[in-house]
Design an enzyme around this catalytic site. Structure first.
Site, PDB file in Angstrom:
ATOM      1  N   ASP A  17       0.867  -1.181   0.000  1.00  7.69           N
ATOM      2  CA  ASP A  17       0.000   0.000   0.000  1.00  7.69           C
ATOM      3  C   ASP A  17       0.909   1.239   0.000  1.00  7.69           C
ATOM      4  O   ASP A  17       2.141   1.121  -0.170  1.00  7.69           O
ATOM      5  CB  ASP A  17      -0.998  -0.042   1.177  1.00  7.69           C
ATOM      6  CG  ASP A  17      -0.362   0.215   2.538  1.00  7.69           C
ATOM      7  OD1 ASP A  17       0.882   0.341   2.609  1.00  7.69           O
ATOM      8  OD2 ASP A  17      -1.104   0.291   3.536  1.00  7.69           O
ATOM      9  N   HIS A  18       0.308   2.427   0.197  1.00  6.90           N
ATOM     10  CA  HIS A  18       1.098   3.667   0.153  1.00  6.90           C
ATOM     11  C   HIS A  18       2.195   3.682   1.223  1.00  6.90           C
ATOM     12  O   HIS A  18       3.285   4.196   0.985  1.00  6.90           O
ATOM     13  CB  HIS A  18       0.163   4.875   0.326  1.00  6.90           C
ATOM     14  CG  HIS A  18      -0.711   4.758   1.541  1.00  6.90           C
ATOM     15  ND1 HIS A  18      -1.779   3.886   1.593  1.00  6.90           N
ATOM     16  CD2 HIS A  18      -0.646   5.353   2.766  1.00  6.90           C
ATOM     17  CE1 HIS A  18      -2.349   3.975   2.785  1.00  6.90           C
ATOM     18  NE2 HIS A  18      -1.678   4.849   3.511  1.00  6.90           N
ATOM     19  N   CYS A  73       2.838  -3.338   4.039  1.00  7.17           N
ATOM     20  CA  CYS A  73       2.025  -2.172   4.410  1.00  7.17           C
ATOM     21  C   CYS A  73       2.745  -1.505   5.578  1.00  7.17           C
ATOM     22  O   CYS A  73       3.926  -1.786   5.799  1.00  7.17           O
ATOM     23  CB  CYS A  73       0.575  -2.553   4.708  1.00  7.17           C
ATOM     24  SG  CYS A  73       0.287  -3.502   6.213  1.00  7.17           S
ATOM     25  N   GLY A  74       2.086  -0.627   6.318  1.00  6.62           N
ATOM     26  CA  GLY A  74       2.786   0.085   7.392  1.00  6.62           C
ATOM     27  C   GLY A  74       3.339  -0.875   8.431  1.00  6.62           C
ATOM     28  O   GLY A  74       4.522  -0.846   8.770  1.00  6.62           O
ATOM     29  N   THR A  75       2.469  -1.734   8.947  1.00  6.36           N
ATOM     30  CA  THR A  75       2.884  -2.700   9.974  1.00  6.36           C
ATOM     31  C   THR A  75       3.032  -4.109   9.423  1.00  6.36           C
ATOM     32  O   THR A  75       3.569  -4.979  10.107  1.00  6.36           O
ATOM     33  CB  THR A  75       1.822  -2.770  11.084  1.00  6.36           C
ATOM     34  OG1 THR A  75       0.571  -3.140  10.458  1.00  6.36           O
ATOM     35  CG2 THR A  75       1.663  -1.451  11.805  1.00  6.36           C
ATOM     36  N   GLY A  78      -2.309  -5.516   8.531  1.00  6.99           N
ATOM     37  CA  GLY A  78      -3.550  -5.487   7.734  1.00  6.99           C
ATOM     38  C   GLY A  78      -3.421  -6.289   6.461  1.00  6.99           C
ATOM     39  O   GLY A  78      -4.311  -7.075   6.097  1.00  6.99           O
ATOM     40  N   HIS A 106       8.766 -24.519   7.916  1.00 11.02           N
ATOM     41  CA  HIS A 106       7.745 -25.184   8.739  1.00 11.02           C
ATOM     42  C   HIS A 106       6.326 -24.946   8.235  1.00 11.02           C
ATOM     43  O   HIS A 106       5.491 -25.834   8.329  1.00 11.02           O
ATOM     44  CB  HIS A 106       7.820 -24.692  10.191  1.00 11.02           C
ATOM     45  CG  HIS A 106       9.024 -25.199  10.927  1.00 11.02           C
ATOM     46  ND1 HIS A 106       9.143 -25.143  12.301  1.00 11.02           N
ATOM     47  CD2 HIS A 106      10.182 -25.768  10.477  1.00 11.02           C
ATOM     48  CE1 HIS A 106      10.318 -25.662  12.681  1.00 11.02           C
ATOM     49  NE2 HIS A 106      10.972 -26.034  11.579  1.00 11.02           N
ATOM     50  N   ARG A 140       6.594 -33.814   9.521  1.00 11.47           N
ATOM     51  CA  ARG A 140       5.521 -33.460  10.470  1.00 11.47           C
ATOM     52  C   ARG A 140       4.859 -32.138  10.103  1.00 11.47           C
ATOM     53  O   ARG A 140       3.679 -31.914  10.428  1.00 11.47           O
ATOM     54  CB  ARG A 140       6.048 -33.433  11.906  1.00 11.47           C
ATOM     55  CG  ARG A 140       7.035 -32.314  12.192  1.00 11.47           C
ATOM     56  CD  ARG A 140       7.652 -32.452  13.572  1.00 11.47           C
ATOM     57  NE  ARG A 140       8.421 -31.285  13.963  1.00 11.47           N
ATOM     58  CZ  ARG A 140       9.668 -31.019  13.533  1.00 11.47           C
ATOM     59  NH1 ARG A 140      10.260 -31.837  12.673  1.00 11.47           N
ATOM     60  NH2 ARG A 140      10.307 -29.936  13.946  1.00 11.47           N
ATOM     61  N   HIS A 141       5.617 -31.278   9.420  1.00 11.04           N
ATOM     62  CA  HIS A 141       5.058 -29.973   9.036  1.00 11.04           C
ATOM     63  C   HIS A 141       4.008 -30.131   7.937  1.00 11.04           C
ATOM     64  O   HIS A 141       3.078 -29.341   7.832  1.00 11.04           O
ATOM     65  CB  HIS A 141       6.172 -29.034   8.580  1.00 11.04           C
ATOM     66  CG  HIS A 141       7.249 -28.896   9.606  1.00 11.04           C
ATOM     67  ND1 HIS A 141       7.025 -28.360  10.855  1.00 11.04           N
ATOM     68  CD2 HIS A 141       8.555 -29.275   9.595  1.00 11.04           C
ATOM     69  CE1 HIS A 141       8.146 -28.388  11.563  1.00 11.04           C
ATOM     70  NE2 HIS A 141       9.093 -28.950  10.815  1.00 11.04           N
ATOM     71  N   ARG A 144       0.633 -30.693   9.418  1.00 14.28           N
ATOM     72  CA  ARG A 144       0.077 -29.471  10.027  1.00 14.28           C
ATOM     73  C   ARG A 144      -0.440 -28.503   8.963  1.00 14.28           C
ATOM     74  O   ARG A 144      -1.485 -27.878   9.132  1.00 14.28           O
ATOM     75  CB  ARG A 144       1.137 -28.807  10.909  1.00 14.28           C
ATOM     76  CG  ARG A 144       1.434 -29.684  12.109  1.00 14.28           C
ATOM     77  CD  ARG A 144       2.725 -29.380  12.788  1.00 14.28           C
ATOM     78  NE  ARG A 144       2.991 -30.372  13.817  1.00 14.28           N
ATOM     79  CZ  ARG A 144       4.162 -30.525  14.420  1.00 14.28           C
ATOM     80  NH1 ARG A 144       5.183 -29.753  14.106  1.00 14.28           N
ATOM     81  NH2 ARG A 144       4.317 -31.448  15.345  1.00 14.28           N
TER      82      ARG A 144
HETATM   83  C1  RB5 Z   1      -2.016   2.750   6.512  1.00 15.33           C
HETATM   84  O1  RB5 Z   1      -1.986   3.962   7.189  1.00 15.33           O
HETATM   85  C2  RB5 Z   1      -1.820   1.598   7.494  1.00 15.33           C
HETATM   86  O2  RB5 Z   1      -2.944   1.455   8.285  1.00 15.33           O
HETATM   87  C3  RB5 Z   1      -1.516   0.323   6.754  1.00 15.33           C
HETATM   88  O3  RB5 Z   1      -0.387   0.505   5.973  1.00 15.33           O
HETATM   89  C4  RB5 Z   1      -1.210  -0.881   7.610  1.00 15.33           C
HETATM   90  O4  RB5 Z   1      -0.250  -0.601   8.587  1.00 15.33           O
HETATM   91  C5  RB5 Z   1      -2.352  -1.624   8.134  1.00 15.33           C
HETATM   92  O5  RB5 Z   1      -2.233  -2.674   8.790  1.00 15.33           O
END
Ligand code: RB5
Length: 166
Positions: A17-18, A73-75, A78, A106, A140-141, A144
């Site tokens: 994403d951005h 994405c940012g984190t 999402g 795994h 084993r993996h 699963r």
């Molecule tokens: C965008 O601002 C942010 O929410 C997205 O990149 C992400 O981190 C979502 O999980």
């Protein structure tokens, strides 16, 4: 970490994403310079977009071409949640190369998800190289991962009948 003779050239789908756009461009350049074929599923600027749309584009390429994918994405949260809604996708959110290695060995993950606001580009590149060079260990993996597939099937069948998963 990898000598040139050890690198296998691969086709890889990538999308962000951005929030992950700049990191995606850096990673794309780095992987292309190594000789990999990269399918860029967007986004193509820092203008705000919705990460589920990108997760869907990369997931479809991964499934259609039976290749590995990279989502940013940012984190990374999402976009990995969204990708994991698509049957056949096993997206692993990674923060270090050790997790990237075990995600392949795994979990037979076919997508690595990364947070551009969490990990630096250097670590991200290292994680992706480890991920794409990793091999599922089976054994084993295998059992699963088959259970994950069967959970997916049960949920799908449930949604077509009572709508409940048991
Ligand atoms: C965008 O601002 C942010 O929410 C997205 O990149 C992400 O981190 C979502 O999980």
């Amino acid at each position: 970490m990898f000598g040139r003779s050890e690198i296998q050239f691969m086709k890889i789908a990538i999308g962000s994403d951005h929030a992950g756009f700049l990191m995606k461009q850096d990673i794309l350049n780095e992987l292309e310079a190594e000789g990999h074929q990269i399918l860029d599923c967007g986004t193509h600027s820092s203008e705000s977009v919705d990460y589920p749309d990108i997760a869907q584009s990369v997931a479809h390429k991964v499934l259609e071409d039976d290749i590995l994918g990279v989502l940013i994405c940012g984190t990374g949260i999402g976009i990995s949640i969204a990708a994991n809604k698509i049957p056949g996708i096993r997206a692993a959110l990674c923060h270090d190369p050790y997790c990237a290695k075990l995600a392949r060995e795994h979990n037979n993950a076919n997508v690595i998800a990364i947070g551009a606001r969490i990990s630096g580009t250097g670590i991200a590149v290292e994680m992706i190289k480890t991920f794409i060079n990793g091999k599922f260990q089976g054994g084993r993996h295998q059992r699963r991962v088959e259970k994950i597939d069967s959970l997916e099937k049960k949920c799908h069948e449930g949604s077509q009948t009572s709508g409940l998963y048991r």
